[in-house]
Design a protein around this motif. Structure first.
Motif, PDB file in Angstrom:
ATOM      1  N   ARG A  81       0.825  -1.208   0.000  1.00 38.12           N
ATOM      2  CA  ARG A  81       0.000   0.000   0.000  1.00 38.12           C
ATOM      3  C   ARG A  81       0.859   1.258   0.000  1.00 38.12           C
ATOM      4  O   ARG A  81       0.479   2.278  -0.567  1.00 38.12           O
ATOM      5  CB  ARG A  81      -0.942  -0.016   1.197  1.00 38.12           C
ATOM      6  N   LEU A 130      -4.677   4.348 -10.493  1.00 37.59           N
ATOM      7  CA  LEU A 130      -3.804   4.097  -9.339  1.00 37.59           C
ATOM      8  C   LEU A 130      -2.374   4.527  -9.625  1.00 37.59           C
ATOM      9  O   LEU A 130      -1.674   5.022  -8.746  1.00 37.59           O
ATOM     10  CB  LEU A 130      -3.843   2.612  -8.959  1.00 37.59           C
ATOM     11  N   MET A 178     -12.174   9.296 -12.608  1.00 40.00           N
ATOM     12  CA  MET A 178     -12.690   9.012 -11.283  1.00 40.00           C
ATOM     13  C   MET A 178     -14.046   8.338 -11.308  1.00 40.00           C
ATOM     14  O   MET A 178     -14.436   7.661 -10.374  1.00 40.00           O
ATOM     15  CB  MET A 178     -12.794  10.299 -10.460  1.00 40.00           C
ATOM     16  N   GLY A 207     -15.800   8.185  -7.661  1.00 44.69           N
ATOM     17  CA  GLY A 207     -15.453   9.418  -6.945  1.00 44.69           C
ATOM     18  C   GLY A 207     -15.538  10.614  -7.850  1.00 44.69           C
ATOM     19  O   GLY A 207     -14.718  11.499  -7.811  1.00 44.69           O
ATOM     20  N   VAL A 262      -8.116  16.048   8.727  1.00 41.42           N
ATOM     21  CA  VAL A 262      -8.654  16.919   7.685  1.00 41.42           C
ATOM     22  C   VAL A 262      -9.590  16.049   6.850  1.00 41.42           C
ATOM     23  O   VAL A 262      -9.203  14.963   6.432  1.00 41.42           O
ATOM     24  CB  VAL A 262      -7.506  17.444   6.806  1.00 41.42           C
ATOM     25  N   ILE A 266     -11.298  14.349   3.824  1.00 36.46           N
ATOM     26  CA  ILE A 266     -10.767  14.189   2.471  1.00 36.46           C
ATOM     27  C   ILE A 266     -11.925  14.064   1.503  1.00 36.46           C
ATOM     28  O   ILE A 266     -12.985  13.521   1.832  1.00 36.46           O
ATOM     29  CB  ILE A 266      -9.802  12.990   2.362  1.00 36.46           C
ATOM     30  N   SER A 291     -14.243  13.188  -1.872  1.00 38.64           N
ATOM     31  CA  SER A 291     -14.715  11.875  -2.318  1.00 38.64           C
ATOM     32  C   SER A 291     -13.779  11.257  -3.348  1.00 38.64           C
ATOM     33  O   SER A 291     -13.639  10.034  -3.426  1.00 38.64           O
ATOM     34  CB  SER A 291     -16.120  11.992  -2.898  1.00 38.64           C
ATOM     35  N   ARG A 292     -13.086  12.111  -4.134  1.00 37.63           N
ATOM     36  CA  ARG A 292     -12.135  11.545  -5.101  1.00 37.63           C
ATOM     37  C   ARG A 292     -10.983  10.846  -4.379  1.00 37.63           C
ATOM     38  O   ARG A 292     -10.584   9.753  -4.758  1.00 37.63           O
ATOM     39  CB  ARG A 292     -11.586  12.651  -6.008  1.00 37.63           C
ATOM     40  N   LEU A 293     -10.528  11.523  -3.361  1.00 34.31           N
ATOM     41  CA  LEU A 293      -9.414  10.913  -2.615  1.00 34.31           C
ATOM     42  C   LEU A 293      -9.890   9.665  -1.863  1.00 34.31           C
ATOM     43  O   LEU A 293      -9.177   8.664  -1.777  1.00 34.31           O
ATOM     44  CB  LEU A 293      -8.826  11.950  -1.650  1.00 34.31           C
ATOM     45  N   ALA A 319     -12.161   7.664  -2.921  1.00 36.90           N
ATOM     46  CA  ALA A 319     -12.263   6.601  -3.928  1.00 36.90           C
ATOM     47  C   ALA A 319     -10.894   6.047  -4.293  1.00 36.90           C
ATOM     48  O   ALA A 319     -10.713   4.830  -4.457  1.00 36.90           O
ATOM     49  CB  ALA A 319     -12.964   7.147  -5.178  1.00 36.90           C
ATOM     50  N   LEU A 320      -9.926   6.947  -4.391  1.00 40.65           N
ATOM     51  CA  LEU A 320      -8.576   6.483  -4.748  1.00 40.65           C
ATOM     52  C   LEU A 320      -7.949   5.635  -3.643  1.00 40.65           C
ATOM     53  O   LEU A 320      -7.319   4.610  -3.903  1.00 40.65           O
ATOM     54  CB  LEU A 320      -7.671   7.682  -5.059  1.00 40.65           C
ATOM     55  N   THR A 321      -8.128   6.068  -2.403  1.00 42.58           N
ATOM     56  CA  THR A 321      -7.553   5.271  -1.310  1.00 42.58           C
ATOM     57  C   THR A 321      -8.261   3.920  -1.211  1.00 42.58           C
ATOM     58  O   THR A 321      -7.638   2.901  -0.913  1.00 42.58           O
ATOM     59  CB  THR A 321      -7.664   6.010   0.041  1.00 42.58           C
ATOM     60  N   ARG A 322      -9.565   3.917  -1.504  1.00 39.04           N
ATOM     61  CA  ARG A 322     -10.283   2.635  -1.484  1.00 39.04           C
ATOM     62  C   ARG A 322      -9.756   1.720  -2.591  1.00 39.04           C
ATOM     63  O   ARG A 322      -9.532   0.534  -2.382  1.00 39.04           O
ATOM     64  CB  ARG A 322     -11.788   2.866  -1.649  1.00 39.04           C
ATOM     65  N   ALA A 323      -9.540   2.310  -3.771  1.00 41.45           N
ATOM     66  CA  ALA A 323      -9.009   1.496  -4.882  1.00 41.45           C
ATOM     67  C   ALA A 323      -7.622   0.948  -4.531  1.00 41.45           C
ATOM     68  O   ALA A 323      -7.303  -0.202  -4.843  1.00 41.45           O
ATOM     69  CB  ALA A 323      -8.939   2.345  -6.149  1.00 41.45           C
ATOM     70  N   ALA A 324      -6.824   1.797  -3.882  1.00 39.51           N
ATOM     71  CA  ALA A 324      -5.478   1.336  -3.494  1.00 39.51           C
ATOM     72  C   ALA A 324      -5.598   0.188  -2.505  1.00 39.51           C
ATOM     73  O   ALA A 324      -4.853  -0.794  -2.566  1.00 39.51           O
ATOM     74  CB  ALA A 324      -4.688   2.490  -2.879  1.00 39.51           C
ATOM     75  N   ARG A 325      -6.547   0.319  -1.591  1.00 41.21           N
ATOM     76  CA  ARG A 325      -6.758  -0.730  -0.588  1.00 41.21           C
ATOM     77  C   ARG A 325      -7.197  -2.029  -1.264  1.00 41.21           C
ATOM     78  O   ARG A 325      -6.708  -3.103  -0.973  1.00 41.21           O
ATOM     79  CB  ARG A 325      -7.827  -0.259   0.395  1.00 41.21           C
ATOM     80  N   SER A 334      -6.753  -2.934  -4.296  1.00 40.90           N
ATOM     81  CA  SER A 334      -5.836  -3.483  -5.312  1.00 40.90           C
ATOM     82  C   SER A 334      -4.896  -4.518  -4.711  1.00 40.90           C
ATOM     83  O   SER A 334      -4.230  -5.240  -5.428  1.00 40.90           O
ATOM     84  CB  SER A 334      -4.998  -2.363  -5.924  1.00 40.90           C
ATOM     85  N   PHE A 335      -4.880  -4.559  -3.403  1.00 34.68           N
ATOM     86  CA  PHE A 335      -3.917  -5.453  -2.756  1.00 34.68           C
ATOM     87  C   PHE A 335      -4.403  -6.895  -2.752  1.00 34.68           C
ATOM     88  O   PHE A 335      -5.553  -7.175  -2.436  1.00 34.68           O
ATOM     89  CB  PHE A 335      -3.692  -4.994  -1.309  1.00 34.68           C
ATOM     90  N   SER A 336      -3.499  -7.806  -3.159  1.00 37.92           N
ATOM     91  CA  SER A 336      -3.774  -9.242  -3.017  1.00 37.92           C
ATOM     92  C   SER A 336      -2.686  -9.844  -2.152  1.00 37.92           C
ATOM     93  O   SER A 336      -1.506  -9.640  -2.439  1.00 37.92           O
ATOM     94  CB  SER A 336      -3.726  -9.941  -4.370  1.00 37.92           C
TER      95      SER A 336
END
Lengths: 204, 422
Positions: free
Chosen positions: A48, A129, A196, A201, B9, B11, B13-15, B17-23, B25-27
């Motif tokens: 991550r 990503l 997005m 998002g 702070v 964050i 909704s775009r951020l 969504a991106l952090t969720r996608a990063a989460r 993406s992990f296998s």
């Protein structure tokens, strides 16, 4: 018998004290159990933080090898987990700094790092990503780790402070700066904004 | 002081969504990837240690040259350290350095550092040399008792026929029977290293231990001083003191009772393995001739060699060592485990063969240490070779036997994928 035995003994049967004693002796069984116990967490966080499968595997190996080599420095068995965490944070900071240095020294034609070997299923998500991690690359190593621990790994502010060995105030300050910087970069990136929608998002 | 944000702070909704996608993406690493990563790490650790061993040698060489140069330059300014002084009590030292005991006199050698060597009976000792840090004595025959004062650089050597005893600081007695070529060392305190012509490495003797070595039949017996039976064997009944031929004693990794007999020669592989020096084990086997090693070494050594070869990526050697275990040691527990290891080795080059080895292992050890792994790996191989449908019965069997086993998730995937919709 000195075979490397997998699943020979459930890791839960080894207390931290047993494990630390075994690691100090260089016992391969202890190393295997330590690996099974800590590598998944280290790998997840490394993945991550770094956004790359290969780098995450390398970092996991670096962290665990360092733990094996420096087991003698663990004062109290109950601090094993904290020790692993401190090695992990140090290793990730080092790797992130090394990357930034490499970016300055050896830029590719596009000025970007090669595409990380992430595991996302579709191309568009992977591109999003990739751009997101390119933004993270502009942060300092500590700021990036604070952000990843809080918003991707989902730790509380107190847990982030403990993991990073920082005061709560410093964590808040760094997190605030990181979020501000990332958000601004996202707004400035039209491709990211366009993409997005796929990630749900598009109304931010 | 700057104002601090009281909480996170928020964050956008775009951020989010991106952090969720990063989460997402992990296998996590699969079991196989975990195994491979660990084995790669162990191999890397071994390589690091091997390099670390070389580094001190280089450093020492540089340091030695530097010291020699500095020493040569500084020599005129410093007095040379004086060798120890020696006085002989109870007898006279002859010109050739001999000191002999007699029924009337039990002489002793006294050194200026406080070390004392007493001669008993009709013992005969020759003083070969005396230097700053110790002396070199040859016990020609008979019994001596030495009280060697420990010092950081102390270096004392006692020869007895073909045997050499290295001493730092200990109290021990040594009997050398030059007629029967038989050495007996009894160690009261400290640590001794005894070199013999028929063991590749020195034998360490610890406090309270006795060593009896006979050079004619090349046998070494180490026993506790407190053990009266072995004492009798070692001193009174020489025909029994000789141990029968046996393979090298297994090294008990649990550290429990040490064997009374230390057969010669010892390979030292267990110690090297424990310290991660895998490469030197394989190199050693190569130097001694792999065929001979596979034909003659003990089961323990073959297992160590197989593991060391696996960790250094020398799969051909590992395979031969495992096959040798099975050929020579029948259905011993380790030979049974070797079947599983052979399967592991063959997975990438001969999946069919690997599956057969897993079958063999499961037949010989249906509840063995590796049974769950063998069944799981066989399931994965069958899926790869013959498709999901063929792997389904094995997946079913696996989940019944090991519902929480390491391959349970894969088994569930196999069972759920491609199953007919209701």
């Amino acid at each position: 018998m000195l075979h490397l035995v997998r699943h020979a003994e459930p890791p839960s049967q080894w207390s931290d004290a047993d494990l630390v004693a075994g690691l100090r002796r260089g016992d391969l069984r202890a190393q295997r159990i330590a690996w099974d116990r800590f590598a998944p967490t280290v790998y997840r966080l490394a993945h991550r933080a770094l956004g790359s499968t290969e780098d995450a595997r390398d970092a996991t190996q670096d962290v665990l090898l360092c733990v094996f080599a420096k087991a003698a420095k663990i004062d109290k068995p109950e601090s094993l987990k904290a020790f692993v965490t401190s090695v992990m944070v140090r290793t990730l900071k080092y790797e992130l700094r090394r990357r930034r240095m490499r970016r300055w020294l050896v830029l590719s034609d596009t000025g970007q790092m090669p595409e990380p070997a992430t595991l996302e299923p579709d191309y568009a998500s992977r591109q999003m990503l990739r751009r997101f991690y390119a933004i993270l690359d502009t942060l300092s190593a500590p700021a990036r780790l604070v952000f990843v621990l809080r918003h991707i790994e989902g730790l509380t502010l107190e847990e982030v402070a403990e993991t990073m060995d920082l005061s709560l105030a410093t964590v808040k300050r760094r997190l605030s700066a990181a979020v501000e910087r990332i958000s601004a970069a996202i707004e400035r990136d039209p491709d990211l904004a366009r993409g997005m929608g796929r990630l749900g998002g598009d109304h931010g | 002081m700057a104002d601090l944000p009281k909480e996170d702070v928020p964050i956008g909704s775009r951020l989010v969504a991106l952090t969720r996608a990063a989460r997402e993406s992990f296998s996590p690493m699969t079991e196989v990837q975990q195994d491979e990563a660990f084995e790669a790490a162990v191999a890397r650790l071994s390589e690091q240690r091997r390099r670390a061993k070389r580094w001190p040698v280089r450093s020492l060489a540089v340091a030695a040259v530097t010291l020699l140069v500095v020493g040569a330059l500084a020599r005129p300014y410093f007095a040379r350290p004086k060798p120890l002084e020696l006085s002989v009590e109870g007898a006279e030292m002859q010109k050739d350095g001999f000191v002999r005991a007699s029924p009337e006199a039990r002489p002793s050698l006294r050194f200026s550092d406080g070390t004392r060597v007493g001669l008993a009976g009709v013992a005969s000792v020759r003083v070969r040399s005396v230097d700053v840090h110790g002396a070199h004595l040859a016990v020609e025959n008979g019994e001596i008792r030495a009280e060697v004062v420990h010092a950081p650089l102390a270096a004392w050597v006692f020869d007895a026929g073909p045997f050499v005893v290295d001493v730092k600081g200990t109290t021990f007695s040594l009997v050398w029977d030059s007629v029967d070529a038989r050495l007996v060392v009894r160690l009261e305190t400290g640590l001794l290293a005894i070199h013999t012509p028929f063991t590749p490495e020195p034998i360490s003797l610890r406090s309270g231990e006795r060593l009896v070595a006979t050079s004619i039949d090349q046998r070494v017996v180490v026993s506790a001083l407190s053990s009266p039976d072995v004492e009798g064997q070692a001193t009174d009944d020489r025909s029994q003191a000789v141990s029968p031929p046996s393979p090298p004693a297994p090294i008990d990794s649990s550290g429990t009772s040490a064997p009374a007999v230390k057969p010669a020669p010892r390979s030292g592989w267990a110690e090297r393995f424990a310290s991660g020096d895998f490469r030197s084990i394989v190199d050693d086997a190569d130097q001694q001739g792999l065929d001979a090693v596979l034909a003659q070494r003990s089961l323990d050594d073959l297992a160590l060699l197989a593991d060391a070869a696996r960790y250094t990526g020398q799969t051909a050697v590992a395979r031969r060592a495992l096959l040798s275990q099975r050929e020579r040691f029948g259905r011993s527990a380790r030979a049974v485990d070797a079947a599983f290891m052979l399967g592991r080795l063959q997975e990438s080059i001969d999946p069919d063969g690997a599956a057969r080895w897993y079958d063999q292992y499961l037949e010989e050890a249906p509840r063995g240490t590796y049974a769950a792994d063998a069944l799981g790996r066989k399931m994965m191989l069958v899926e790869r070779l013959r498709g999901t449908a063929a792997a389904r019965p094995i997946a079913d069997q696996y989940l019944k036997k090991y519902p929480r086993g390491p391959h349970a998730k894969s088994a569930q995937t196999i069972l759920s994928s491609g199953s007919p919709s209701p």
